[in-house]
Design an enzyme around this catalytic site. Structure first.
Site, PDB file in Angstrom:
ATOM      1  N   GLU A  73       0.890  -0.821  -0.398  1.00 57.22           N
ATOM      2  CA  GLU A  73      -0.172  -0.616   0.194  1.00 57.22           C
ATOM      3  C   GLU A  73       0.619   1.185  -0.045  1.00 57.22           C
ATOM      4  OE1 GLU A  73      -3.779  -1.491   1.212  1.00 57.22           O
ATOM      5  OE2 GLU A  73      -2.590  -1.012   3.226  1.00 57.22           O
ATOM      6  N   TYR A 119      -9.310  15.741  21.690  1.00 63.40           N
ATOM      7  CA  TYR A 119      -8.444  15.751  21.216  1.00 63.40           C
ATOM      8  C   TYR A 119      -8.252  14.907  20.658  1.00 63.40           C
ATOM      9  CZ  TYR A 119      -5.372  16.585  24.896  1.00 63.40           C
ATOM     10  OH  TYR A 119      -4.180  17.454  25.920  1.00 63.40           O
TER      11      TYR A 119
END
Ligand code: 13P
Length: 210
Positions: A73, A119
């Site tokens: 990939e 976050y």
């Protein structure tokens, strides 16, 4: 950081992800941008047992120039590096909850996970779209990832898993962990009516933390 230190850090962070169940078997791949090219995890390698000396080395044009055969990939990582000057590292996982969200047909594919926690917004950003399904290793997904990555630090590959970029290797790993946590929360509160962060609260986070 010199290349040797980056190799060691990559193997340490990958082993930590593996030990905590963020990847299983030989799933996942990680890359880092260097001054003269890229380091990438080898294909079919377990993130739990990487040898720093055998990581794949690619030149600036993504040609394999050293170490073991790179991930199949490479193009997925190239899509991020070419779309984003700020991408210094890319982490691809099959982490459970993010992958679960990537399988849900009834979510907003342009941004499936709402801003539930600070976050997630700080590490992953305002948007994280789903890319339609492609077979793993199918280079045909590169243009779709490249287009989406222009205004997203991370994407979800449908029925496959997350791809996350960061300024540094550590940033990309932290973002991948926050994404998994946000996906887990999203799955837990689905069907309830959680309060997402408001647009003003998201703006404030991005202004303050970048
Ligand atoms: P590689 O072993 O070729 O990196 O592929 C692993 C993977 O995660 C496929 O999606």
């Amino acid at each position: 950081m010199n290349e040797q230190d980056i190799r060691v850090l990559l193997a340490e962070l990958a082993a930590s992800l593996f030990a905590r169940g963020y990847s299983v078997g030989s799933a996942g791949n990680i890359s880092v941008r260097l001054a003269d090219g890229y380091l990438m995890t080898p294909t079919n390698a377990s993130l739990g047992r990487l040898d720093p000396a055998r990581l794949s080395k690619l030149d600036a044009e993504f040609r394999h120039i050293g170490g073991d055969q790179p991930s199949k990939e490479v193009f997925m990582h190239r899509a991020f590096y070419q779309a984003r000057d700020d991408a210094g590292a890319v982490v691809h996982l099959h982490s459970t909850y993010a992958t679960a969200v990537s399988c849900l047909p009834d979510v907003d594919a342009s941004n499936p996970i709402p801003p539930l926690t600070p976050y997630f917004v700080m590490r992953v950003g305002r948007r994280m779209p789903i890319i339609p399904y492609y077979r793993p290793g199918d280079a045909a997904m590169e243009p779709a990832i490249n287009a989406a990555a222009r205004d997203a630090r991370a994407v979800l590959l449908a029925n496959h898993g997350p791809v996350v970029s960061g300024k540094t290797l550590t940033d990309a790993v932290y973002a991948a962990e926050e994404l998994e946590e946000a996906a887990k929360l999203f799955v837990m509160v689905r069907g309830q009516t959680p309060r997402p962060l408001s647009a003003a609260e998201v703006d404030d986070l991005l202004r303050t933390f970048g």
